[in-house]
Scaffold this motif. Structure first.
Motif, short mmCIF file in Angstrom:
data_model
loop_
_atom_site.label_atom_id
_atom_site.label_comp_id
_atom_site.label_asym_id
_atom_site.label_seq_id
_atom_site.Cartn_x
_atom_site.Cartn_y
_atom_site.Cartn_z
N ALA A 111 42.72 50.54 41.17
CA ALA A 111 41.87 49.90 42.45
C ALA A 111 41.25 48.72 42.25
CB ALA A 111 40.88 51.09 43.12
N PHE A 112 41.64 47.58 43.16
CA PHE A 112 41.26 46.42 43.18
C PHE A 112 39.83 46.35 43.96
CE2 PHE A 112 45.74 45.91 41.91
CZ PHE A 112 45.56 45.47 40.57
N LEU A 113 38.85 45.43 43.74
CA LEU A 113 37.72 45.33 44.38
C LEU A 113 37.45 43.89 44.31
CD1 LEU A 113 34.92 48.14 43.49
CD2 LEU A 113 36.82 48.29 45.14
N MET A 114 37.39 43.26 45.25
CA MET A 114 37.23 41.71 45.33
C MET A 114 35.55 41.64 45.27
SD MET A 114 39.76 40.31 46.06
CE MET A 114 39.18 38.70 46.45
N ALA A 115 35.22 40.69 44.06
CA ALA A 115 33.99 40.29 43.90
C ALA A 115 33.26 39.76 45.03
CB ALA A 115 33.77 39.46 42.63
N ASP A 116 32.00 40.05 45.02
CA ASP A 116 31.36 39.24 46.10
C ASP A 116 31.50 37.82 46.29
OD1 ASP A 116 28.49 37.80 46.94
OD2 ASP A 116 28.63 39.72 48.04
N GLN B 39 50.15 42.49 36.86
CA GLN B 39 51.02 42.84 35.91
C GLN B 39 50.50 43.96 35.01
OE1 GLN B 39 51.51 39.45 32.82
NE2 GLN B 39 53.45 40.37 32.31
N MET B 40 49.30 43.93 34.91
CA MET B 40 48.56 44.89 33.93
C MET B 40 48.87 46.35 34.74
SD MET B 40 47.89 43.93 30.99
CE MET B 40 46.98 45.29 30.54
N ALA B 41 48.49 46.25 36.07
CA ALA B 41 48.57 47.54 36.85
C ALA B 41 50.07 48.26 36.61
CB ALA B 41 48.18 47.33 38.30
N GLY B 42 50.90 47.10 36.73
CA GLY B 42 52.38 47.59 36.82
C GLY B 42 52.78 48.15 35.14
N MET B 43 52.06 47.54 34.29
CA MET B 43 52.39 48.36 32.81
C MET B 43 51.74 49.27 32.62
SD MET B 43 54.43 46.18 31.33
CE MET B 43 54.46 46.40 29.66
N ASN B 44 50.42 49.68 33.17
CA ASN B 44 49.59 50.84 33.25
C ASN B 44 50.57 51.87 34.10
OD1 ASN B 44 47.55 49.52 31.48
ND2 ASN B 44 46.30 49.13 33.08
N GLU C 134 47.14 37.71 39.65
CA GLU C 134 48.44 37.81 38.89
C GLU C 134 48.42 38.51 37.67
OE1 GLU C 134 50.25 33.76 38.50
OE2 GLU C 134 49.55 33.21 40.66
N TYR C 135 47.47 38.21 36.95
CA TYR C 135 47.32 39.00 35.46
C TYR C 135 46.96 40.46 35.95
CZ TYR C 135 45.05 40.87 31.45
OH TYR C 135 44.71 41.58 30.10
N GLU C 136 46.11 41.03 36.84
CA GLU C 136 45.84 42.23 36.95
C GLU C 136 46.99 43.01 37.72
OE1 GLU C 136 43.48 43.87 36.25
OE2 GLU C 136 41.88 42.23 35.64
N ILE D 12 41.53 53.47 37.95
CA ILE D 12 41.30 52.30 36.98
C ILE D 12 40.70 51.35 37.97
CG2 ILE D 12 41.73 50.49 35.67
CD1 ILE D 12 42.19 53.15 34.25
N VAL D 13 39.05 50.96 37.69
CA VAL D 13 38.70 49.99 38.96
C VAL D 13 38.54 48.68 38.15
CG1 VAL D 13 36.24 49.45 40.01
CG2 VAL D 13 37.15 51.75 39.66
N ARG D 14 39.24 47.73 38.88
CA ARG D 14 39.27 46.32 38.43
C ARG D 14 38.70 45.43 39.39
NH1 ARG D 14 39.46 45.39 33.66
NH2 ARG D 14 40.33 43.45 33.82
N GLY D 15 38.07 44.35 38.99
CA GLY D 15 37.59 43.35 39.90
C GLY D 15 38.35 42.14 39.99
N LEU D 16 38.36 41.56 41.31
CA LEU D 16 39.19 40.35 41.16
C LEU D 16 38.21 39.33 41.77
CD1 LEU D 16 42.43 41.93 43.39
CD2 LEU D 16 42.27 40.96 40.71
N ARG D 17 38.52 37.98 41.22
CA ARG D 17 37.75 36.96 41.58
C ARG D 17 38.45 35.87 42.40
NH1 ARG D 17 35.78 35.58 35.67
NH2 ARG D 17 38.03 35.87 35.60
#
Length: 168
Positions: free
Chosen positions: A116-121, A101-106, A97-99, A86-91
Motif C-alpha cells: 500500500a502506497f501512501l503519499m507524503a503530506d 519495481q520493488m512491489a512487483g519483485m515482492n 518508479e523504484y517502489e 507493506i506500507v510505503r511512503g511516496l514523495r
C-alpha cells in the motif's frame, strides 16, 4: 488481526516518516516498523541507535505500533511478523518508479502480501534522510525536517565523528 510492515533505514527518522507512520497505523490493527540497513548505504547511526530513535519518536502515536530490527529480505520479515500489507511512503514520481519495481519483485516472492502506497503530506514531500544529513553536515538548519531530539542526535553524531564541512 491485520498487520502491516513499514520498512526503512530511518537514518534518521524524519517528519515525513512520522507522517506515514501516523497514517499507516490507522489502516492496520498493528503496524510493525521494520528498521533495517540498506547494503548500498553507509548509515550515520548503528542499527540499535536507529531502533531506539524510532521507538522514542513513535511514543504517543495512537495505535498498536512495534519497532523491530531486521536484516533479511523484506518479504521474509513480513511473513515472520504475520503481515498482510507493506506500507510505503511516496514523495515524488522518482520514488514511484523504484517502489513500483520493488512491489512487483515482492509480489513475485510472496503474493499473499500486498503493498500500500501512501503519499507524503505535501509539506513533507521533499524531506529525505540523505538530504537531512547532508544539510546538517554543511551546518544547515534541519529543525524543519526532524524533531528536536533527532536534530540533537544528528548534530551530536556529526560533532563526534568530525563530519562538519563547509566554511566556519
Amino acid at each position: 488481526m491485520r498487520i502491516g510492515v513499514y520498512p526503512g533505514t530511518f537514518d534518521p527518522i524524519t517528519l515525513g516518516h512520522m507522517d506515514i507512520i501516523r497514517r499507516g497505523a490507522k489502516l492496520v490493527d498493528r503496524l510493525v516498523i521494520g528498521v533495517t540497513t540498506n547494503i548500498s548505504k553507509t548509515p550515520m547511526f548503528e542499527d540499535d541507535e536507529r531502533i531506539a530513535m524510532v521507538e522514542r519518536e513513535v511514543q504517543g502515536i495512537e495505535g498498536d505500533i512495534r519497532v523491530v530490527g531486521f536484516n533479511s529480505l523484506l518479504m521474509d520479515f513480513a511473513t515472520r511478523e504475520g503481515a498482510t500489507v507493506i506500507v510505503r511512503g511516496l514523495r515524488a514520481v522518482a520514488d514511484f518508479e523504484y517502489e513500483y519495481q520493488m512491489a512487483g519483485m515482492n509480489q513475485q516472492l510472496n503474493n499473499r502480501v500486498e503493498t500500500a502506497f501512501l503519499m507524503a503530506d505535501v509539506s513533507l514531500q521533499p524531506i529525505a534522510s540523505r538530504l537531512v544529513k547532508e544539510i546538517a553536515i554543511y551546518g544547515g538548519e534541519i529543525h524543519k525536517f526532524v524533531t528536536p531530539a533527532v536534530r540533537d542526535a544528528v548534530e551530536a553524531r556529526i560533532a563526534e565523528r568530525g563530519l562538519r564541512r563547509g566554511d566556519p
